[in-house]
Design a protein around this motif. Structure first.
Motif, PDB file in Angstrom:
ATOM      1  N   TRP A   1       4.298  15.735   2.795  1.00  0.00           N
ATOM      2  CA  TRP A   1       3.843  14.709   3.466  1.00  0.00           C
ATOM      3  C   TRP A   1       3.227  15.054   4.831  1.00  0.00           C
ATOM      4  CZ3 TRP A   1       8.992  14.944   1.710  1.00  0.00           C
ATOM      5  CH2 TRP A   1       9.495  14.238   0.672  1.00  0.00           C
TER       6      TRP A   1
ATOM      7  N   ARG B   1       9.275   5.059   7.388  1.00  0.00           N
ATOM      8  CA  ARG B   1       9.455   6.488   7.849  1.00  0.00           C
ATOM      9  C   ARG B   1      10.505   6.775   8.405  1.00  0.00           C
ATOM     10  NH1 ARG B   1       4.653   9.587   8.194  1.00  0.00           N
ATOM     11  NH2 ARG B   1       2.947   8.309   7.403  1.00  0.00           N
TER      12      ARG B   1
ATOM     13  N   GLU C   1       8.144   9.992   4.083  1.00  0.00           N
ATOM     14  CA  GLU C   1       8.095   8.524   4.021  1.00  0.00           C
ATOM     15  C   GLU C   1       8.637   8.137   2.502  1.00  0.00           C
ATOM     16  OE1 GLU C   1       3.812   7.004   2.569  1.00  0.00           O
ATOM     17  OE2 GLU C   1       3.915   7.420   4.651  1.00  0.00           O
TER      18      GLU C   1
END
Length: 51
Positions: free
Chosen positions: A36, A48, A41
């Motif tokens: 990520w 998030r 997320e």
């Protein structure tokens, strides 16, 4: 500190591996950054928010 790039993976010694990832937290940070790049997320909703 960043982990080994794709071109560096071949031929990495065990000593180099332990210097790059001295503990589990260092390895975890590396894999999170690779998976990520803009932060963790949820794969389902895109949130998030982390626990």
């Amino acid at each position: 500190m960043s982990g080994p790039s794709k071109s560096e993976r071949r031929g990495v010694t065990l000593a180099q591996l332990f210097r790059t990832f001295p503990d589990d937290a260092a390895a975890e940070r590396y894999f999170i950054r690779i998976r990520w790049p803009e932060g963790p997320e949820c794969p389902y909703c895109g949130s998030r928010e982390t626990a």
